[in-house]
Structures are given as structure tokens and as C-alpha cells.
Scaffold this motif. Structure first.
Motif, mmCIF file in Angstrom:
data_model
loop_
_atom_site.group_PDB
_atom_site.id
_atom_site.type_symbol
_atom_site.label_atom_id
_atom_site.label_comp_id
_atom_site.label_asym_id
_atom_site.label_seq_id
_atom_site.Cartn_x
_atom_site.Cartn_y
_atom_site.Cartn_z
ATOM 1 N N HIS A 1 0.278 4.901 0.422
ATOM 2 C CA HIS A 1 -0.568 5.999 0.760
ATOM 3 C C HIS A 1 -0.426 7.463 1.361
ATOM 4 O O HIS A 1 0.722 7.574 1.557
ATOM 5 C CB HIS A 1 -1.719 5.371 1.920
ATOM 6 C CG HIS A 1 -0.937 4.841 3.060
ATOM 7 N ND1 HIS A 1 -0.668 5.618 4.097
ATOM 8 C CD2 HIS A 1 -0.130 3.802 3.085
ATOM 9 C CE1 HIS A 1 -0.009 4.966 5.256
ATOM 10 N NE2 HIS A 1 0.388 4.068 4.475
ATOM 11 N N LYS A 2 -1.186 8.156 1.492
ATOM 12 C CA LYS A 2 -1.075 9.567 1.871
ATOM 13 C C LYS A 2 -0.472 9.781 3.409
ATOM 14 O O LYS A 2 0.041 10.929 3.818
ATOM 15 C CB LYS A 2 -2.219 10.669 1.562
ATOM 16 C CG LYS A 2 -3.447 10.146 2.513
ATOM 17 C CD LYS A 2 -4.467 11.377 2.223
ATOM 18 C CE LYS A 2 -5.715 10.973 3.110
ATOM 19 N NZ LYS A 2 -6.744 12.259 2.888
ATOM 20 N N ASP B 1 -5.793 9.090 -2.653
ATOM 21 C CA ASP B 1 -5.402 9.199 -1.372
ATOM 22 C C ASP B 1 -4.361 8.087 -1.073
ATOM 23 O O ASP B 1 -3.468 7.759 -0.396
ATOM 24 C CB ASP B 1 -6.513 8.519 -0.274
ATOM 25 C CG ASP B 1 -7.317 9.675 0.124
ATOM 26 O OD1 ASP B 1 -7.180 10.898 -0.387
ATOM 27 O OD2 ASP B 1 -8.369 9.550 0.342
ATOM 28 N N GLY B 2 -4.238 6.904 -2.347
ATOM 29 C CA GLY B 2 -3.273 5.984 -2.451
ATOM 30 C C GLY B 2 -3.357 4.917 -3.332
ATOM 31 O O GLY B 2 -4.450 5.003 -4.251
ATOM 32 N N LEU C 1 0.928 -1.191 -0.067
ATOM 33 C CA LEU C 1 0.102 -0.071 0.170
ATOM 34 C C LEU C 1 0.887 1.186 -0.058
ATOM 35 O O LEU C 1 1.733 1.530 0.992
ATOM 36 C CB LEU C 1 -0.840 -0.089 1.321
ATOM 37 C CG LEU C 1 -1.550 1.212 1.563
ATOM 38 C CD1 LEU C 1 -2.849 1.707 0.333
ATOM 39 C CD2 LEU C 1 -2.264 1.042 2.873
ATOM 40 N N ILE D 1 -7.311 4.522 -4.198
ATOM 41 C CA ILE D 1 -7.948 4.848 -3.069
ATOM 42 C C ILE D 1 -8.640 6.056 -3.264
ATOM 43 O O ILE D 1 -7.790 7.040 -3.241
ATOM 44 C CB ILE D 1 -7.156 4.383 -1.743
ATOM 45 C CG1 ILE D 1 -6.483 3.158 -1.604
ATOM 46 C CG2 ILE D 1 -8.155 5.081 -0.468
ATOM 47 C CD1 ILE D 1 -5.564 3.033 -0.472
#
Length: 295
Positions: free
Chosen positions: A153-154, A178-179, A151, A212
Motif C-alpha cells: 500500500h501507499k 492505493d495498494g 498488503l 485498493i
């Protein structure tokens, strides 16, 4: 009774004393069946168990005759699988968690389900594992494996991150989101499913890319062969982000970092009862057979 496994290693959910009654129940059953039993070192230490069993480490196990029984939820099974991946030692998940796609045996039925498995009546299930590397300025800073997903992600940032994705060197897209989740078939029923990804049969040699909350309406999950290499570049000049492996190991990212993902040479090996199947698990866990209004 002739046994397929000569020794069992017990693993319990770390720092959760609620698993101790289940571990004692397993120990008593295994003693009754005459199976040599040890408890994994970290489980013994963190649970402060009084079970008075010999202790053993994952790296001392053998695929010839050893079986790991992990008691907890899917998080416990995943943690065990990461440590045992590549050893060839199979893992039996016993569910004392909530949803549970990997821990498909209930502790309440263990006296009925475990003896046939120990006698060799089970299914062997080898699951793919992802290898991820974090590169910065031409150097590999981190490397690790994931059973469910890799993952990007932010992290703690409030704003979206911008990613550029290549597959086998071929440019695929630039994504503001967001990812991005890169999941195995095992992970397709985890975070990737919650983010709108498809359920993928574990028999398929595939990976799934699931954005995401992308900042576009035409971004869709993408299923690809697991023989390819996926490269994710965090575009310079944007906010920092984070890399997570199975939501367990997390590493901070900087703009300009590159994450390279491919299928690992090792597998995670699970076993299931003979009458269990993937679609039966989905029906039970996702209530596919229930009529509207039924629990």
C-alpha cells in the motif's frame, strides 16, 4: 469425563484489562472440569494478571493434548495463530470483540459450549497461511507469514503507487492504485471484503488479489489457485510504499522492491463447535437472514 485435550493455554488480548474477567471465568470453569491450565507468557506480563496460573510459551506447546483458547476479537486470534502456525496446536477463539469471524464462541455461553469441545465434540479447521518475502537488489530483507492478507500500500504517501504483478512468472497487469491486497480465504472476510473482494469459502485452495481504489474502472478482484507464486514489483521512479502482513508487521518499501508471495507449508489450525458452519457465521455476522428494517 474423557477429554480430547489435557491442557489449555489461555491467551488474552494484549494490554486490554477488559479481558481479565473473561479469563478468570475461563480459569474457574477449567478448574471445575479438572483441566490443567496455564497462561501464555506475554498475556500474563502485559495484562499484569493476578490469576496465579503457571506460565508457558507457544514454542513449548504440543499438538498432542494441548489447546489454545484465545479471548478477544479477530485481531487477538490472528496474532495467536501467527505465533502458533506450524505447531499443529489448535486454537479456539472466544469472542470478546466486535464483529469476529474467527472468534465464533461468545464468552457469555462458554459454560455451555466449552465442555463438549474438551470432550472431543468439535470440528477441526486448517486454514492456509501466506509466506511473503521482501527482496531488494537481489537480497531478501524480510520474510514473514500472514493469516489474512499480504498488503502492499501507499503508506503515508498522498499519491498512488504503481505496481506490476506476475503470477508464476507470467505478466498479469500494471496497476496504479492505493495498494493491492493478496488475501487467503480467511482474509476474504476482512480488509479484502471492505475493498470489494469476494467472500471465499475457507475450504477452497485459493488466493484473492484485490486492488485498493485503482485508477481505472476495469480493475476487478482476481481469484487464483494458492499453488502459484505471486510477484509484486514496485515500479522504480515512483513514490515509496509499505508492506503489511495482517496489518501487524509493516516494512517500508522503496521503488524497485519486489514482494514474492506463496502459500506457506504450515497451516493455522482452529476448532469450532460441532454445529457451527461457515455459512451460519456469515448469516449471523452479516445479518443475511434479517429483513429490511430489522436489526
Amino acid at each position: 469425563m474423557e477429554r480430547a485435550f489435557q491442557r489449555v493455554v489461555l491467551v488474552g488480548k494484549y494490554r486490554d484489562p477488559s479481558v481479565l474477567p473473561g479469563l478468570r471465568r475461563l480459569r474457574a470453569l477449567l478448574a471445575e472440569l479438572g483441566v490443567a491450565t496455564i497462561i501464555e507468557c506475554q498475556s500474563a506480563a502485559q495484562l499484569e494478571s493476578d490469576m496465579e496460573l503457571p506460565q508457558g510459551a507457544f514454542d513449548a506447546l504440543s499438538p498432542d493434548g494441548d489447546l489454545i483458547i484465545a479471548l478477544g476479537g479477530d485481531g487477538t486470534i490472528l496474532g495467536t495463530a501467527r505465533q502458533a502456525a506450524g505447531s499443529g496446536v489448535p486454537i479456539l477463539g472466544v469472542n470478546q470483540g466486535r464483529l469476529g469471524f474467527l472468534a465464533d464462541i461468545s464468552i457469555h455461553d462458554i459454560e455451555k459450549t466449552l465442555p463438549p469441545i474438551l470432550a472431543g465434540h468439535y470440528q477441526r479447521d486448517a486454514r492456509s497461511v501466506l509466506q511473503a518475502q521482501l527482496w531488494r537488489a537481489g537480497q531478501c530483507l524480510q520474510s514473514g507469514i500472514a493469516i489474512n492478507e499480504v498488503l502492499v500500500h501507499k503508506g503515508c504517501c498522498e499519491t498512488m503507487i504503481e505496481l506490476q504483478v506476475h503470477i508464476d512468472g507470467q505478466f498479469i497487469y500494471t496497476q496504479r492504485a492505493d495498494g493491492l491486497i493478496v488475501a487467503t480465504p480467511t482474509g476474504s472476510t476482512a480488509y479484502a471484503l471492505s475493498a470489494g473482494g469476494p467472500i471465499v469459502s475457507p475450504q477452497l485452495p485459493a488466493m484473492v488479489l484485490v486492488p485498493i481504489c485503482p485508477h481505472t474502472l476495469n480493475a476487478r478482484p482476481l481469484t487464483i489457485a494458492d499453488q502459484v507464486s505471486v510477484q509484486i514489483d514496485l515500479i522504480a521512479g515512483r513514490q515509496p510504499a509499505a508492506l503489511s502482513l495482517d496489518s501487524h508487521d509493516t516494512f517500508p518499501l522503496q521503488p524497485g522492491d519486489t514482494i514474492r508471495i506463496h502459500r506457506s507449508t504450515c497451516d493455522a489450525v482452529f476448532i469450532h463447535p460441532e454445529d457451527e458452519d461457515f455459512y451460519q457465521i456469515l448469516r449471523r455476522k452479516l445479518h443475511w437472514a434479517a429483513l429490511p428494517g430489522e436489526d
